[in-house]
Write an enzyme that holds these catalytic residues in place. Structure first.
Site, mmCIF file in Angstrom:
data_model
loop_
_atom_site.group_PDB
_atom_site.id
_atom_site.type_symbol
_atom_site.label_atom_id
_atom_site.label_comp_id
_atom_site.label_asym_id
_atom_site.label_seq_id
_atom_site.Cartn_x
_atom_site.Cartn_y
_atom_site.Cartn_z
ATOM 1 N N ASP A 49 0.853 -1.201 0.000
ATOM 2 C CA ASP A 49 0.000 0.000 0.000
ATOM 3 C C ASP A 49 0.887 1.249 0.000
ATOM 4 O O ASP A 49 0.394 2.379 -0.027
ATOM 5 C CB ASP A 49 -1.039 -0.009 1.128
ATOM 6 C CG ASP A 49 -0.435 -0.070 2.519
ATOM 7 O OD1 ASP A 49 0.808 -0.086 2.633
ATOM 8 O OD2 ASP A 49 -1.209 -0.102 3.499
ATOM 9 N N ASP A 88 -1.037 -6.153 -0.451
ATOM 10 C CA ASP A 88 -1.246 -5.550 0.860
ATOM 11 C C ASP A 88 -2.732 -5.223 1.010
ATOM 12 O O ASP A 88 -3.287 -4.497 0.183
ATOM 13 C CB ASP A 88 -0.479 -4.211 0.865
ATOM 14 C CG ASP A 88 0.230 -3.949 2.157
ATOM 15 O OD1 ASP A 88 -0.032 -4.663 3.129
ATOM 16 O OD2 ASP A 88 1.059 -3.023 2.179
ATOM 17 N N LYS A 118 -0.956 -9.457 2.498
ATOM 18 C CA LYS A 118 -0.208 -9.012 3.686
ATOM 19 C C LYS A 118 -1.181 -8.305 4.617
ATOM 20 O O LYS A 118 -2.026 -7.524 4.162
ATOM 21 C CB LYS A 118 0.934 -8.079 3.298
ATOM 22 C CG LYS A 118 1.697 -7.557 4.535
ATOM 23 C CD LYS A 118 3.061 -6.998 4.186
ATOM 24 C CE LYS A 118 3.038 -5.592 3.656
ATOM 25 N NZ LYS A 118 2.448 -4.595 4.572
ATOM 26 N N GLU A 120 -1.263 -6.050 8.204
ATOM 27 C CA GLU A 120 -0.492 -5.308 9.215
ATOM 28 C C GLU A 120 -1.053 -5.574 10.605
ATOM 29 O O GLU A 120 -2.274 -5.587 10.786
ATOM 30 C CB GLU A 120 -0.589 -3.797 8.935
ATOM 31 C CG GLU A 120 0.466 -3.304 7.987
ATOM 32 C CD GLU A 120 0.455 -1.781 7.875
ATOM 33 O OE1 GLU A 120 0.850 -1.307 6.816
ATOM 34 O OE2 GLU A 120 0.057 -1.069 8.829
ATOM 35 N N GLU A 183 9.282 -4.120 10.287
ATOM 36 C CA GLU A 183 9.602 -2.787 9.749
ATOM 37 C C GLU A 183 10.125 -1.854 10.834
ATOM 38 O O GLU A 183 9.508 -1.698 11.893
ATOM 39 C CB GLU A 183 8.357 -2.165 9.086
ATOM 40 C CG GLU A 183 8.664 -0.772 8.533
ATOM 41 C CD GLU A 183 7.644 -0.241 7.531
ATOM 42 O OE1 GLU A 183 6.703 -0.959 7.179
ATOM 43 O OE2 GLU A 183 7.822 0.926 7.117
HETATM 44 O O1 KIV Z 1 3.502 -1.088 1.635
HETATM 45 C C1 KIV Z 1 4.660 -1.530 1.576
HETATM 46 O O2 KIV Z 1 5.387 -1.338 0.606
HETATM 47 C C2 KIV Z 1 5.146 -2.290 2.720
HETATM 48 C C3 KIV Z 1 6.594 -2.634 2.758
HETATM 49 C C4 KIV Z 1 7.382 -1.445 3.105
HETATM 50 C C5 KIV Z 1 6.868 -3.769 3.653
HETATM 51 O O3 KIV Z 1 4.401 -2.573 3.596
#
Ligand code: KIV
Length: 268
Positions: A49, A88, A118, A120, A183
């Site tokens: 994202d 994401d 993904k 968070e 991160e």
């Molecule tokens: O959104 C993204 O690119 C990420 C990475 C930095 C891990 O979450």
């Protein structure tokens, strides 16, 4: 393009930890850059994202929509023949709970050729990760600095609470994630988490002790708008696209203005 034989899977990525084979992850948001990443031997392409900041020019990732995620993931997944493609899930589907997260993740898998998603968050997101995994969707976790919580965190800062990090990492692993992004975590803490987990850790600003590394494509190539953001300290610039493209564009402008372009051989 559909994945071919020799293609990686989420399970194969997990096994790379045991084989001590470092996992290389890069973000991409479109077909040509995803093709380059795939052909270069990148293991996982993340449709982050971060598209909100590096492509859309926003100051945070919060405005990215699920439709936009699907749009970008579709292009990236079409380009990948070997790499695993992970999308994401944007704010706030996972924050809304397991049902919304499963619905959003299922849309991504139904409408694109992505392998997984993904999510968070750590301990507070455990039931959500579990629900998505139980729906048959591979999940990459993401703990430490969670950009979707930037307003609660008060900015993009290094995360220094080791107890919380360990608890989040354990929760993500127990919930069935195939790997986890760390991160902006102090390097020694990231190494400790990496040793404790059986799933791989993928670091960004988390030092060399992780099982893999992830960088944002635009940071790797200094392709960011410096008025909007700085290339972060943890990103190594492998080639200065900003300079190369600016020089090329200036030459094009000058050639058109002076009549040097097009030449006879470039005309029909
Ligand atoms: O959104 C993204 O690119 C990420 C990475 C930095 C891990 O979450």
């Amino acid at each position: 393009m559909a994945n071919k034989s020799g293609a990686l899977s989420a399970t194969k990525i997990t096994k790379m930890k045991e084989a001590r084979d470092k996992i290389v992850v890069v973000t991409a948001y479109d077909y040509p850059t995803a093709r380059l990443a795939d052909a270069s031997g990148v293991d996982v392409i993340l449709v982050g994202d971060s598209v909100g900041t590096v492509v859309q020019g926003r100051s945070t990732t919060l405005g990215v929509t699920l439709d936009q995620t699907i749009y970008h993931t579709e292009m990236v997944a079409r380009a990948a023949t070997r790499a695993v493609v992970i999308a994401d899930i944007p704010f706030p589907y996972c924050q809304l709970g397991p049902e919304e997260a499963v619905r959003a993740s299922a849309r991504v898998l139904k409408e694109t050729d992505a392998t997984g998603v993904k999510i968070e968050g750590g301990a507070s997101r455990a039931s959500t990760i579990r629900a998505v995994v139980d729906a048959g969707i591979p999940v990459l976790g993401h703990i430490g600095l969670a950009p979707q919580s930037v307003k609660a965190l008060g900015g993009y800062r290094i995360q220094r609470d080791l107890d919380r990090l360990l608890a989040d990492a354990a929760a993500v692993e127990e919930s069935g994630a195939f790997a986890v992004v760390l991160e902006c975590v102090q390097s020694d803490y990231a190494s400790e988490v990496t040793k404790k987990l059986s799933i791989p850790t993928i670091g960004i600003g988390a030092g060399a002790g992780c099982d893999g590394q992830v960088l944002v494509f635009h940071d790797l190539f200094n392709f960011t708008d410096h008025a909007a953001s700085e290339t972060p300290k943890h990103a190594r610039v492998y080639c200065d696209l900003n300079q190369i493209l600016q020089a090329g564009l200036r030459e094009y402008v000058s050639d058109v203005k002076t009549g040097a372009f097009p030449s006879d051989s470039e005309s029909w």
